[in-house]
Write an enzyme that holds these catalytic residues in place. Structure first.
Site: not given
Ligand code: CTP
Length: 411
Positions: A207-210, A273
């Site tokens: 995943g990512n920090r969005s 994102a």
């Protein structure tokens, strides 16, 4: 700047227990730059103190038609107002107003104004459901009076039912809506938000920090400006009911949802994102530690923005984002060209208070106007994500109308 800055709002308070919530409405309006003139009915003074309103509002409370210093206060208030809000509006106040009776300062002001009027009813369920009250509201609605309906919830005396005054935040949001230019009226807008999750196994993902805050802010602002909005999102954040939400998780799910929703859209905003890589072959069951360190083989995800750019119908405006940590303009320019977008909103996510997870953002908007050889560059200074959303939509709307946005240069 808030749409309420400098607006003259008469805040009428009638006599119900919910009058205490009007204090919070007053404070919020003043915080947003509105000039608030409170008008209290005789009955409301049993529930709230004049001093509280006078201290928070932009001018002292007025209560009477018979003020020696200002002999005709209702016409002065009514004519000078950009909006008259009645919060709470009791059954009696609604009945008096609907019948055209001016028997105190508030009802006289309501009849003496040509400004829009918003009523926020609050009363016991039995009263709310009474045909007399409903008929009065229907009559007022036919005359163009706006309403924030009451909510279900705990009422005075411990009863539970419909009739509780709407939350102050909801009331202030409705007031703001009345001042937002409805420039996207009739537009279909599709926005993506949040970070995608690419499964490694049923419990783990890439995943990512969005946080989805910027995409949600754009969807909410488009809704405020009158558009029909679809939000394709991976995150569970509060959003107004008028926005159609499509919940997705992976890049592939987002691609499918976006390609479907975008076919007849006027404006498409890829604020999500999207993970760039995903496991080729996610495990069907949880990978156990005793199986050893897994070798996860990755493949690229589909580029949704580029796919939308390739299939863009005539006249559609396509907006992409660029999350960068260096060479902001050069990288954003590359994405604008490569992905077939009309507009790229670029931010340096390594800068303080910018991008992922923050409530604020600072962006550079790159615009390619139809027929123009040069790309226009607009710097938007650090601001909360809602105002950044407003700037993005200002630029997008200017592409349709053909007027250049303010503060731009060319590259
Ligand atoms: N995007 C997309 N599909 C992907 C990757 C990105 O639609 N698989 C979109 C994003 O929603 C954003 C834009 O493309 O609107 C740019 O995303 P960004 O992450 O900044 O760039 P990438 O294209 O992923 O390139 P890089 O990570 O190398 O900067």
């Amino acid at each position: 700047m808030s749409v309420l800055a400098g607006r003259r709002i008469v805040l009428g308070v009638s006599g119900g227990i919910a009058a205490y919530k009007a204090i919070e409405v007053c404070r919020r309006l003043v915080d947003l730059g509105a000039h608030v003139s409170p008008v209290l009915t005789e009955a409301s003074r049993h529930f709230v103190g004049e001093t509280t309103f006078s201290a928070l509002a932009s001018e002292p409370v007025q209560t009477s038609l018979w003020d020696e210093a200002s002999p005709i206060p209702h016409t002065k208030l009514g004519q000078g107002a950009d909006l008259v809000v009645v919060c709470p509006a009791t059954a009696r106040l609604l009945g008096t107003y609907a019948a055209g009776i001016a028997d105190d300062l508030l009802t006289a002001t309501l009849l003496a104004t040509r400004a829009p009027v918003l009523v926020c009813p609050a009363m016991h369920t039995e009263m709310w459901e009474h045909p007399a009250v409903q008929d009065n509201l229907a009559l007022l609605a036919r005359r163009g009076v706006h309403m924030v309906p009451p909510e279900e919830g705990r009422l005075a005396g411990g009863d539970i039912g419909k009739g509780r005054l709407a939350d102050p935040a909801v009331i202030v949001e409705a007031i703001e809506r009345l001042f937002v230019p409805a420039e996207l009226q009739g537009w279909k807008v599709v926005v993506s938000s949040g970070g995608t999750r690419e499964a490694i196994d049923p419990v783990r993902f890439i995943g990512n920090r969005s946080s989805g805050k910027q995409g949600h802010a754009i969807a909410a602002e488009a809704d405020r400006r009158g558009a029909k909005v679809t939000l394709v999102t991976t995150v569970d954040r509060p959003i107004t009911d008028s926005i159609v939400q499509v919940r997705v998780e992976s890049a592939e799910q987002m691609r499918q949802a976006m390609m479907t929703a975008a076919t007849d859209a006027d404006l498409v905003v890829m604020a999500a994102a999207v993970a760039d890589f995903r496991p080729v072959d996610p495990a069907a069951g949880k990978i156990k530690k005793d199986q050893g360190v897994p070798q996860v083989i990755l493949e690229p995800t589909p580029d949704i923005l580029a796919a939308l750019g390739a299939l863009k119908p005539q006249g559609q405006i396509l907006v992409g984002f660029a999350a960068e940590t260096s060479d902001l303009r050069e990288n954003a320019l590359g994405k604008l060209t490569r992905k077939g977008a009309d507009l790229i909103v670029a931010n340096d996510v390594s800068a303080p208070q910018v991008g992922f997870e923050h409530d604020t953002n600072q962006v550079v908007i790159l615009v390619r106007r139809p027929g123009a050889d040069e790309v226009e560059v607009i710097d938007v200074p650090l601001d909360d994500k809602r105002r950044i959303a407003a700037s993005v939509l200002d630029v997008a709307a200017s592409l349709r109308s053909g007027t250049p946005a303010t503060g731009s240069d060319r590259t």
